[in-house]
Write a protein that holds these residues in place. Structure first.
Motif, mmCIF file in Angstrom:
data_model
loop_
_atom_site.group_PDB
_atom_site.id
_atom_site.type_symbol
_atom_site.label_atom_id
_atom_site.label_comp_id
_atom_site.label_asym_id
_atom_site.label_seq_id
_atom_site.Cartn_x
_atom_site.Cartn_y
_atom_site.Cartn_z
ATOM 1 N N ALA A 228 0.854 -1.199 0.000
ATOM 2 C CA ALA A 228 0.000 0.000 0.000
ATOM 3 C C ALA A 228 0.880 1.236 0.000
ATOM 4 C CB ALA A 228 -0.913 0.005 1.213
ATOM 5 N N ASN A 229 0.362 2.266 -0.632
ATOM 6 C CA ASN A 229 1.038 3.566 -0.648
ATOM 7 C C ASN A 229 0.376 4.397 0.453
ATOM 8 O OD1 ASN A 229 1.408 6.387 -1.267
ATOM 9 N ND2 ASN A 229 2.117 5.794 -3.294
ATOM 10 N N VAL A 230 1.171 4.867 1.386
ATOM 11 C CA VAL A 230 0.647 5.640 2.517
ATOM 12 C C VAL A 230 1.336 6.993 2.494
ATOM 13 C CG1 VAL A 230 0.422 5.737 5.037
ATOM 14 C CG2 VAL A 230 0.342 3.529 3.872
ATOM 15 N N GLY A 231 0.548 8.051 2.692
ATOM 16 C CA GLY A 231 1.196 9.363 2.671
ATOM 17 C C GLY A 231 0.342 10.437 3.302
ATOM 18 N N VAL A 232 0.913 11.611 3.398
ATOM 19 C CA VAL A 232 0.150 12.778 3.852
ATOM 20 C C VAL A 232 0.434 13.924 2.896
ATOM 21 C CG1 VAL A 232 -0.072 12.367 6.334
ATOM 22 C CG2 VAL A 232 2.004 13.399 5.466
ATOM 23 N N GLY A 233 -0.588 14.756 2.726
ATOM 24 C CA GLY A 233 -0.429 15.949 1.900
ATOM 25 C C GLY A 233 -1.069 17.112 2.621
ATOM 26 N N ILE A 234 -0.436 18.269 2.561
ATOM 27 C CA ILE A 234 -0.958 19.439 3.279
ATOM 28 C C ILE A 234 -0.401 20.700 2.622
ATOM 29 C CG2 ILE A 234 0.914 19.361 5.004
ATOM 30 C CD1 ILE A 234 -1.233 20.178 7.106
ATOM 31 N N LEU A 235 -1.119 21.811 2.756
ATOM 32 C CA LEU A 235 -0.651 23.064 2.155
ATOM 33 C C LEU A 235 0.689 23.479 2.764
ATOM 34 C CD1 LEU A 235 -3.952 25.142 2.089
ATOM 35 C CD2 LEU A 235 -2.703 24.222 0.111
ATOM 36 N N ARG B 32 6.799 14.462 8.627
ATOM 37 C CA ARG B 32 7.235 13.074 8.747
ATOM 38 C C ARG B 32 6.892 12.538 10.144
ATOM 39 N NH1 ARG B 32 11.559 9.726 9.879
ATOM 40 N NH2 ARG B 32 11.975 8.238 8.196
ATOM 41 N N ALA B 33 7.225 13.362 11.162
ATOM 42 C CA ALA B 33 6.967 12.945 12.544
ATOM 43 C C ALA B 33 5.462 12.799 12.760
ATOM 44 C CB ALA B 33 7.550 13.981 13.510
ATOM 45 N N GLN B 34 4.699 13.728 12.149
ATOM 46 C CA GLN B 34 3.248 13.689 12.334
ATOM 47 C C GLN B 34 2.627 12.446 11.675
ATOM 48 O OE1 GLN B 34 0.814 16.839 10.554
ATOM 49 N NE2 GLN B 34 0.650 17.553 12.650
ATOM 50 N N MET B 35 3.148 12.106 10.502
ATOM 51 C CA MET B 35 2.618 10.935 9.801
ATOM 52 C C MET B 35 2.917 9.661 10.607
ATOM 53 S SD MET B 35 3.467 9.741 5.940
ATOM 54 C CE MET B 35 4.130 8.125 5.720
ATOM 55 N N LEU B 36 4.146 9.559 11.087
ATOM 56 C CA LEU B 36 4.518 8.349 11.837
ATOM 57 C C LEU B 36 3.761 8.278 13.159
ATOM 58 C CD1 LEU B 36 8.346 8.238 11.074
ATOM 59 C CD2 LEU B 36 6.561 6.697 10.208
ATOM 60 N N ALA C 211 0.743 9.487 13.704
ATOM 61 C CA ALA C 211 -0.641 9.099 13.393
ATOM 62 C C ALA C 211 -0.724 7.591 13.171
ATOM 63 C CB ALA C 211 -1.128 9.851 12.164
ATOM 64 N N ILE C 212 0.269 7.059 12.436
ATOM 65 C CA ILE C 212 0.273 5.619 12.139
ATOM 66 C C ILE C 212 0.406 4.817 13.435
ATOM 67 C CG2 ILE C 212 1.742 3.799 11.133
ATOM 68 C CD1 ILE C 212 2.135 5.693 8.726
ATOM 69 N N GLU C 213 1.177 5.361 14.357
ATOM 70 C CA GLU C 213 1.415 4.624 15.601
ATOM 71 C C GLU C 213 0.293 4.812 16.631
ATOM 72 O OE1 GLU C 213 5.177 4.219 18.545
ATOM 73 O OE2 GLU C 213 5.486 4.580 16.406
ATOM 74 N N ASN C 214 -0.264 6.029 16.681
ATOM 75 C CA ASN C 214 -1.164 6.332 17.810
ATOM 76 C C ASN C 214 -2.609 6.613 17.453
ATOM 77 O OD1 ASN C 214 1.199 6.307 19.393
ATOM 78 N ND2 ASN C 214 1.603 8.440 18.817
ATOM 79 N N ASN C 215 -2.893 7.022 16.238
ATOM 80 C CA ASN C 215 -4.278 7.407 15.956
ATOM 81 C C ASN C 215 -5.173 6.170 16.069
ATOM 82 O OD1 ASN C 215 -6.743 7.947 14.335
ATOM 83 N ND2 ASN C 215 -5.783 9.961 14.182
ATOM 84 N N PRO C 216 -6.175 6.212 16.963
ATOM 85 C CA PRO C 216 -6.969 5.005 17.217
ATOM 86 C C PRO C 216 -7.701 4.487 15.975
ATOM 87 C CG PRO C 216 -7.922 6.945 18.302
ATOM 88 C CD PRO C 216 -6.599 7.354 17.759
ATOM 89 N N ASN C 217 -7.910 5.363 14.976
ATOM 90 C CA ASN C 217 -8.641 4.916 13.781
ATOM 91 C C ASN C 217 -7.784 4.097 12.831
ATOM 92 O OD1 ASN C 217 -10.767 6.490 14.735
ATOM 93 N ND2 ASN C 217 -9.897 8.303 13.747
ATOM 94 N N ILE C 218 -6.468 4.264 12.912
ATOM 95 C CA ILE C 218 -5.644 3.534 11.942
ATOM 96 C C ILE C 218 -4.539 2.669 12.559
ATOM 97 C CG2 ILE C 218 -6.037 5.059 9.944
ATOM 98 C CD1 ILE C 218 -3.409 6.449 10.525
ATOM 99 N N SER C 219 -4.131 2.970 13.797
ATOM 100 C CA SER C 219 -2.911 2.329 14.308
ATOM 101 C C SER C 219 -3.022 0.791 14.357
ATOM 102 C CB SER C 219 -2.540 2.891 15.681
ATOM 103 O OG SER C 219 -3.608 2.699 16.564
#
Ligand code: FAD
Length: 420
Positions: free
Chosen positions: A233-240, A252-256, A258-266
């Motif tokens: 899978a291709n995983v990424g973030v995009g923002i202005l 980069r830190a925010q994406m990692l 989210a992957i580790e801690n966000n309850p919806n995806i971790s």
């Protein structure tokens, strides 16, 4: 023809999807051209790897067999049937691309690593009308009354190209744009994205829906999870970029995190592996307001060089290929009328581009602006989660421009909020 002094009708700088599409259509019209590419194929491009129906449409117009080839290689190109939106509060809605799918319907979009996709396109460029030079470093670009002159170096060989007109297809940091274009550039319409490849993510949609997660911490951007062939899978973030600068975000830190801690995806990443490096790149978005020029005297900008990435979805491959196709159509008209003036090109290229894609880009810009109101997003997705009728309306919005326009109007949210 002297190998060190090429004379041709059109020179294309950049052989990404935009430049390749332009080349394929110039070949179709029997127009001689030279393509200069600074890298050597196969080469990668940081991207989400999702190709929309617009990409498929241009490929089909170039040659229907090429699309059949793509659709028959499911180990390389994964068909995708819809989109999953996940609201900031974690509620998902699944929106099929077709609200009324028949058994013989083809998937409207597909995902494919750009390393594979661009190489597939590049393999189609060879023709008696096209000369391709790779590993090419453009040293000097000049415009004179009867054409364009390029001085370049390819692996130590110095050469020149003389052409009647130039297509700038050289991506987000376009040298052609910087050197020859005198139109405005909206610095605020620029986003930055990160891309990572993962294996082993669980709970991907059985029909390969692409997922957009509007996490509160990255609004007005989003985190994506796009399934790829072979369990990747291709995983990424995009923002202005503006927001990144103002809020001093470490993407980069925010994406990692989210992957580790966000309850919806971790939970889905528990047994997943990061394959390779996380890489970043810019996205020159189409500005929300007005229809800025895409051309000049003897000049056509296409794709990222033209700043036509969709400001809401980040779709740039389809827009690059579509603009490449339209530039080739316009060149055919310029040639027939022996007129490569800025005025003629504006009527036959810019105006046609905005007639076909202007409304879509304006709507996307409005949607991108409204996505920063995360409470509103939560509310609409909560409602759609419970209401099949609203879900169906949103599904139709993907194929019906007038309905999609509704999504960018405050009155749409008013009606949902107050059940009108
Ligand atoms: C993180 C991220 C995620 C994205 N996700 C998606 C997605 O899922 N779907 C989607 O549709 N779009 C996506 N995009 C946008 C998409 O990648 C671009 O819009 C698309 O690649 C534009 O195509 P192009 O041909 O205009 O430019 P490019 O693909 O950038 O190609 C430009 C080519 O020009 C060459 N070049 C550059 N300078 C020179 C020079 N001076 N001389 C000669 N050659 C030169 C480059 O080597 C390259 O081959 C994403 C972008 C980013 C950054």
């Amino acid at each position: 023809m002297d190998n060190n002094a090429l004379t041709t009708e059109i020179v294309i700088v950049g052989a990404g999807p935009g430049g390749i599409a332009a080349s394929c259509f110039l070949t179709k019209y029997g127009i001689h051209h030279v393509v200069l590419e600074k890298d050597r194929y196969p080469r990668d491009k940081v991207c989400g790897d999702a190709c929309s129906g617009k990409t498929a449409l241009v490929i089909k117009r170039a040659n229907p067999q090429w699309l059949d080839e793509i659709l028959s290689q499911s180990d390389a190109f994964l068909p995708s049937w819809g989109i999953r939106f996940v609201a900031p509060n974690g509620k998902p809605i699944d929106i099929p691309f077709h609200s009324n799918r028949q058994p013989d319907t083809q998937a409207p979009g597909f995902t494919v690593p750009r390393l594979v996709f661009d190489n597939f396109l590049f393999s189609k460029i060879a023709s008696p009308y096209c000369t391709v030079i790779q590993d090419c470093h453009t040293e000097k670009l000049t415009q004179h009354p009867s054409g364009i002159r390029i001085e370049a170096d390819a692996a130590g060989r110095k050469f020149t190209v003389e052409a009647k007109a130039i297509i700038g297809a050289d991506g987000d940091k376009s040298l052609v744009r910087k050197t020859l274009f005198d139109g405005p550039t909206d610095d605020k319409a620029y986003a930055v994205g990160l891309r990572a490849y993962y294996s082993g993510i669980t709970d991907l949609h059985p029909e390969n829906y692409i997922e957009l997660h509007f996490l509160k911490e990255v609004l007005p951007g989003y985190l994506w999870i796009f399934p790829l062939p072979n369990g990747m899978a291709n995983v990424g973030v995009g923002i202005l970029s503006d927001v990144v600068r103002k809020k001093k975000i470490n993407l980069r830190a925010q994406m990692l995190a989210a992957i580790e801690n966000n309850p919806n995806i971790s939970g889905r990443f528990k047994n997943a592996n990061l394959e390779g490096k996380i890489q970043g790149w810019g996205l020159p978005l189409a500005p929300g307001k007005g229809q800025p020029p895409l051309s000049g005297d003897r000049l056509f900008l296409i794709g990222d060089a033209a700043h036509v990435v969709d400001p809401f979805s980040g779709e740039g491959i389809g827009n690059a290929m579509y603009s490449g196709m339209l530039a080739a159509d316009a060149i055919k008209a310029c040639r027939e009328n022996d007129d490569f003036s800025a005025g003629f090109i504006r009527t036959h290229y810019d105006a046609v581009f905005y007639k076909r894609l202007g409304q879509e880009l304006a709507i996307s810009a409005a949607m991108q602006r409204s996505s920063k109101y995360h409470w509103l997003f939560n509310f609409v997705i909560n409602k759609a989660y419970k209401s099949p009728a609203l879900k169906n309306t949103i599904s139709c919005m993907f194929t019906d421009m007038d309905l999609r326009n509704e999504l960018s109007k405050p009155s749409f949210y008013f009606k949902v909020l107050f059940n009108r």
